[in-house]
Each structure stands twice: as C-alpha cells, then as structure tokens.
Design a protein around this motif. Sequence first.
Motif, PDB file in Angstrom:
ATOM      1  N   LYS A 210       0.818  -1.219   0.000  1.00  0.00           N
ATOM      2  CA  LYS A 210       0.000   0.000   0.000  1.00  0.00           C
ATOM      3  C   LYS A 210       0.854   1.273   0.000  1.00  0.00           C
ATOM      4  N   GLU A 211       2.145   1.129   0.321  1.00  0.00           N
ATOM      5  CA  GLU A 211       3.037   2.289   0.313  1.00  0.00           C
ATOM      6  C   GLU A 211       3.777   2.451  -1.025  1.00  0.00           C
ATOM      7  N   LEU A 212       3.459   1.555  -1.993  1.00  0.00           N
ATOM      8  CA  LEU A 212       4.155   1.549  -3.280  1.00  0.00           C
ATOM      9  C   LEU A 212       3.179   1.843  -4.422  1.00  0.00           C
ATOM     10  N   PRO A 213       3.657   2.262  -5.579  1.00  0.00           N
ATOM     11  CA  PRO A 213       2.770   2.625  -6.693  1.00  0.00           C
ATOM     12  C   PRO A 213       1.800   1.501  -7.067  1.00  0.00           C
ATOM     13  N   LEU A 214       0.535   1.891  -7.242  1.00  0.00           N
ATOM     14  CA  LEU A 214      -0.544   0.971  -7.626  1.00  0.00           C
ATOM     15  C   LEU A 214      -0.701  -0.200  -6.659  1.00  0.00           C
ATOM     16  N   GLU A 215      -0.119  -0.065  -5.473  1.00  0.00           N
ATOM     17  CA  GLU A 215      -0.153  -1.116  -4.444  1.00  0.00           C
ATOM     18  C   GLU A 215       0.423  -2.436  -4.969  1.00  0.00           C
ATOM     19  N   ILE A 216       1.408  -2.314  -5.840  1.00  0.00           N
ATOM     20  CA  ILE A 216       2.139  -3.487  -6.333  1.00  0.00           C
ATOM     21  C   ILE A 216       3.215  -3.835  -5.310  1.00  0.00           C
ATOM     22  N   SER A 217       3.384  -5.121  -5.039  1.00  0.00           N
ATOM     23  CA  SER A 217       4.268  -5.548  -3.960  1.00  0.00           C
ATOM     24  C   SER A 217       5.731  -5.202  -4.219  1.00  0.00           C
ATOM     25  N   ALA A 218       6.493  -5.113  -3.125  1.00  0.00           N
ATOM     26  CA  ALA A 218       7.924  -4.814  -3.217  1.00  0.00           C
ATOM     27  C   ALA A 218       8.665  -5.900  -3.988  1.00  0.00           C
ATOM     28  N   ASP A 219       8.254  -7.164  -3.836  1.00  0.00           N
ATOM     29  CA  ASP A 219       8.908  -8.259  -4.560  1.00  0.00           C
ATOM     30  C   ASP A 219       8.851  -8.016  -6.069  1.00  0.00           C
ATOM     31  N   TYR A 220       7.725  -7.533  -6.545  1.00  0.00           N
ATOM     32  CA  TYR A 220       7.544  -7.275  -7.979  1.00  0.00           C
ATOM     33  C   TYR A 220       8.496  -6.178  -8.439  1.00  0.00           C
ATOM     34  N   TRP A 221       8.557  -5.086  -7.651  1.00  0.00           N
ATOM     35  CA  TRP A 221       9.439  -3.971  -8.007  1.00  0.00           C
ATOM     36  C   TRP A 221      10.908  -4.374  -7.958  1.00  0.00           C
ATOM     37  N   LEU A 222      11.278  -5.132  -6.943  1.00  0.00           N
ATOM     38  CA  LEU A 222      12.670  -5.552  -6.796  1.00  0.00           C
ATOM     39  C   LEU A 222      13.096  -6.469  -7.941  1.00  0.00           C
ATOM     40  N   ASP A 223      12.168  -7.314  -8.399  1.00  0.00           N
ATOM     41  CA  ASP A 223      12.475  -8.222  -9.497  1.00  0.00           C
ATOM     42  C   ASP A 223      12.722  -7.453 -10.796  1.00  0.00           C
ATOM     43  N   LEU A 224      11.976  -6.369 -11.014  1.00  0.00           N
ATOM     44  CA  LEU A 224      12.136  -5.578 -12.237  1.00  0.00           C
ATOM     45  C   LEU A 224      13.377  -4.689 -12.208  1.00  0.00           C
ATOM     46  N   ARG A 225      13.874  -4.416 -11.027  1.00  0.00           N
ATOM     47  CA  ARG A 225      14.946  -3.428 -10.870  1.00  0.00           C
ATOM     48  C   ARG A 225      16.172  -3.749 -11.732  1.00  0.00           C
ATOM     49  N   GLY A 226      16.521  -4.976 -11.857  1.00  0.00           N
ATOM     50  CA  GLY A 226      17.738  -5.316 -12.597  1.00  0.00           C
ATOM     51  C   GLY A 226      17.520  -5.607 -14.067  1.00  0.00           C
ATOM     52  N   TYR A 227      16.300  -5.374 -14.569  1.00  0.00           N
ATOM     53  CA  TYR A 227      15.999  -5.742 -15.948  1.00  0.00           C
ATOM     54  C   TYR A 227      15.973  -4.523 -16.864  1.00  0.00           C
ATOM     55  N   SER A 228      16.728  -4.581 -17.951  1.00  0.00           N
ATOM     56  CA  SER A 228      16.717  -3.536 -18.971  1.00  0.00           C
ATOM     57  C   SER A 228      16.315  -4.166 -20.300  1.00  0.00           C
ATOM     58  N   PRO A 229      15.133  -3.828 -20.832  1.00  0.00           N
ATOM     59  CA  PRO A 229      14.711  -4.403 -22.117  1.00  0.00           C
ATOM     60  C   PRO A 229      15.705  -4.116 -23.236  1.00  0.00           C
ATOM     61  N   THR A 230      16.240  -2.890 -23.276  1.00  0.00           N
ATOM     62  CA  THR A 230      17.137  -2.526 -24.378  1.00  0.00           C
ATOM     63  C   THR A 230      18.492  -3.230 -24.276  1.00  0.00           C
ATOM     64  N   GLU A 231      19.045  -3.316 -23.074  1.00  0.00           N
ATOM     65  CA  GLU A 231      20.321  -4.011 -22.920  1.00  0.00           C
ATOM     66  C   GLU A 231      20.169  -5.494 -23.222  1.00  0.00           C
ATOM     67  N   THR A 232      19.019  -6.047 -22.865  1.00  0.00           N
ATOM     68  CA  THR A 232      18.783  -7.467 -23.133  1.00  0.00           C
ATOM     69  C   THR A 232      18.612  -7.724 -24.618  1.00  0.00           C
ATOM     70  N   VAL A 233      17.840  -6.865 -25.311  1.00  0.00           N
ATOM     71  CA  VAL A 233      17.582  -7.091 -26.732  1.00  0.00           C
ATOM     72  C   VAL A 233      18.870  -6.931 -27.556  1.00  0.00           C
ATOM     73  N   LYS A 234      19.768  -6.082 -27.108  1.00  0.00           N
ATOM     74  CA  LYS A 234      21.019  -5.870 -27.843  1.00  0.00           C
ATOM     75  C   LYS A 234      21.880  -7.138 -27.874  1.00  0.00           C
ATOM     76  N   LYS A 235      21.692  -8.021 -26.904  1.00  0.00           N
ATOM     77  CA  LYS A 235      22.493  -9.242 -26.820  1.00  0.00           C
ATOM     78  C   LYS A 235      21.869 -10.410 -27.580  1.00  0.00           C
ATOM     79  N   LEU A 236      20.677 -10.174 -28.166  1.00  0.00           N
ATOM     80  CA  LEU A 236      20.008 -11.215 -28.940  1.00  0.00           C
ATOM     81  C   LEU A 236      20.368 -11.066 -30.417  1.00  0.00           C
ATOM     82  N   ASN A 237      20.586 -12.192 -31.093  1.00  0.00           N
ATOM     83  CA  ASN A 237      20.977 -12.155 -32.503  1.00  0.00           C
ATOM     84  C   ASN A 237      19.797 -12.318 -33.460  1.00  0.00           C
ATOM     85  N   ILE A 238      18.616 -12.583 -32.932  1.00  0.00           N
ATOM     86  CA  ILE A 238      17.457 -12.844 -33.787  1.00  0.00           C
ATOM     87  C   ILE A 238      16.868 -11.542 -34.324  1.00  0.00           C
ATOM     88  N   PRO A 239      16.103 -11.598 -35.438  1.00  0.00           N
ATOM     89  CA  PRO A 239      15.444 -10.410 -35.983  1.00  0.00           C
ATOM     90  C   PRO A 239      14.439  -9.827 -34.988  1.00  0.00           C
TER      91      PRO A 239
END
Length: 430
Positions: A320-349
């Motif tokens: 309840k103290e976080l945006p949209l009342e989404i749990s801290a576990d959810y936010w912490l899991d996303l913290r280390g993820y970068s869509p752009t850095e990840t896609v740059k390492k993929l060789n597929i179209p």
Amino acid sequence: MNPLSLEDLKVLAQNFVDQFLQADFAAASSRFDDQMKVVFPEVKFQEFWQRFIGPAGNLLRLTVVRTAEMESYRVVFIRCQFERAALDVQIIFNIQGQISGLNLMPAETKYHAPDYVDTSVFHEVDVTVGEGQWALPGTLTLPLDQGPFPGVVLVQGSGPSDRDETIGPNRIFRDLAWGLASQGIAVLRYEKRTFKHAQMFTPELIAQMTVKEEVTDDALLAIQLMCQTPQIDPKQVFLLGHSLGATLAPCIAKQNSKLAGLIIMAGITRPLEDIILDQFTYLNSLAGPMTDEQKTELEALKAKIALVKDPGLSNAVPAKELPLEISADYWLDLRGYSPTETVKKLNIPVLILQGGRDYQVLPEKDFKGWKTALNSRSNAQLKLFPNLNHLFIVGDGKSTPQEYGIEGHMDEAVIYTIAQWIKENMIQLR
C-alpha cells in the motif's frame, strides 16, 4: 406530486450508477424505496458490487441505452463499458422517483471481424498451455493450407487478461490471430494466469508474485507447445508481445534460444515507475489545469515512486506504500531488468511497432529508446504509426482511456507489416 420525466430519471440513474461505481454505497442506497432497503441493505449492496463490478476493471464509458415503462414503473438501462466486461444496469423507478428494483447483467458484445479477416481460410482448435494447477486454456488459429506453418505466440500486457486481450469491446489479440491466419501464419493465444486462476491468488501469493509468475513462465510454456505442434515449423516460431508482454519479450527470448524473432508492440524501455508517473500526469492534464486534489495525489505517487527507487527497498515495505499497491517483490524483481540491454544481446530479428497517439508508452521516450538500442542492427526494423493508440487502433487528437470503450480493430497496416516481416524473416529449411 407530478411524476418525474424520463429525462429526469435518466439523470437520476446516471448519478446512482456513478455513486455505485465509486463504492459510495450509503449515498447510492439512500435512493431505494422502503422495500428495496429491506431486500438490499447496504452490506448486501457492497457484496453485490464486489462480486460483479470489482473484477470488471476500470470504467471506460457509461451511457443510457434505453428506457421502458411497465405499469406504474419506469425503467432506465445504463450500459457500463469496463476494461474487461460490458454490463447493463437495469434501474426500476417508482412513481416517486425512488429505486424499486435493480438488476445487473452482461451486455451482449458480439465480436465483428474486421474486413482484413477471411474466416474461410483458417480454423481454430482448443489447446492447453502448461499443466497442473496453473494450466491455461488457449486457442491455436491454423490456416487451412497444408503446413508446416510459421507460428506466432502472443503475450498480453499487464493485469488480468483473457486470450483475446479484451479491453472494452476491443479484442486486439483476436484481430491479430485472425488477421495473421488469413495470411497463412498460425497464432497461439491463451488466458493469462492472473485471469484464469484469479481465485487462487491469495494475498500471500500476490505479495510474492513477480513477472516470472505473471508472464514469463507461461510464455515459455506456450512457445514450447507451439514448437511441438505438428502443423508448425519449429524453426519458424516468433514471439509477439504487447505492452508489458512487449517489454518482457527480450527477457523471454533470452530464456528460449529456439525463437525465430521478436515482435515488440508498445514496449517500454524505461523503469515501470516512470511510466506510471507519466501516465498519471497525462491523465490529470486532460481536463485542463490540475486541481489541488490531483496535485496532492500526484505528490503522494511521487513519494511512492521514490520508495521504489530507494536502494534500501526491501520486501518488508507494504504494498500500500508503493505505486498501484504493487508488492515490493515485484518492483525488486524488475529493478535489474533492462529491455534494451537485453535485446542488444540477442541475434534474432526484431520488429518494433509503436502508435504515435499512445499515452501509455511514449513515442518520444520509449520508441526512441528502442531506436537508440537497435540503430546499428541490420536485422531490426522499427515502425511508427502516427494515428494509432496503445491498442494500435486509429483515432484523432489526444488519446484517452474512454476511447478504449469504443469498438475498433487493430489497424490493417499493422497486420500487414507483421505478416510481411515474418515472411521476410522466415528461416528457410535446409
């Protein structure tokens, strides 16, 4: 006392539904006659709301659809178009203008296939993604020609969503499935876990949920199912994600080396908390200068976002103290993820698609982020559709949540772009 006119009753009915939808049960039930107050006390009224309205999502549009008269009573029908359902509220008024009866029923929302669909060239079969307690019903749309066919797995955006990614009267994943199948491409779509198994998500499970449980685990199982389907060429299976599904598409592809390519539709490239702030700021600006109440709400949201960004955030912080009342576990899991850095390492179209009228995923920020990340890639294609919104439906002017309540279809140019890109990038069998 002269009876109220039908126009007066329409206004009363809309005010009643407004109070009802805002969960102001005391004010709404004060309009009941004596018999309704006995039959439908405030506590029962609240239970009624939680059972039928709560799961429907946010209200998109409210309209009076018709009126009727029966003996000494008059009836007003209000159509409420929510994100995940359309409901008709039937309100019965007595001669004094009090509410003597109330019914709620699903509105008939028939799907009308767009012109680019040819239902004579494909068929659909029921499938199951995964097994055990989290098994998900799905639909495989297959061309009638002899295969093997290229296949596309569809991954939805955030929140509970059915296999059609139904938002109001719009079913954009059905548009995609039928549109691509009309051009010889098989498509798999399935219910999200949070939609099909909503009753199984206890507060404890919700607190522990991350995008792994919400999206990626089931997407990987769907890809596996597609690759194992006899009519599908396992070397020509593509992943298409929309919104959150698009954001996580690189993460999913990183975990499955068999994908032939990625289609990213309205994927964010920035932290989710920044997106939420942009959205709330935009929505508060639509009616003109912000009110003091809106400014206060926005400052409260900024404080919650600061907690998400705090290096000291732990799962001990209540949702309840976080945006949209989404749990801290959810936010912490996303913290280390970068869509752009990840896609740059993929060789597929990779195919990146963006609507120019999208206020949820911004062309000038998120689409720009994809362009920067993939600028030097010869196997990446990016396309902006200026007149399309977040659902890739055409419109004019500023996009609003209310337009999602108006029936439309994914633009034909989007379907054509995806189909052509898949055919151009199909891996030839050797």
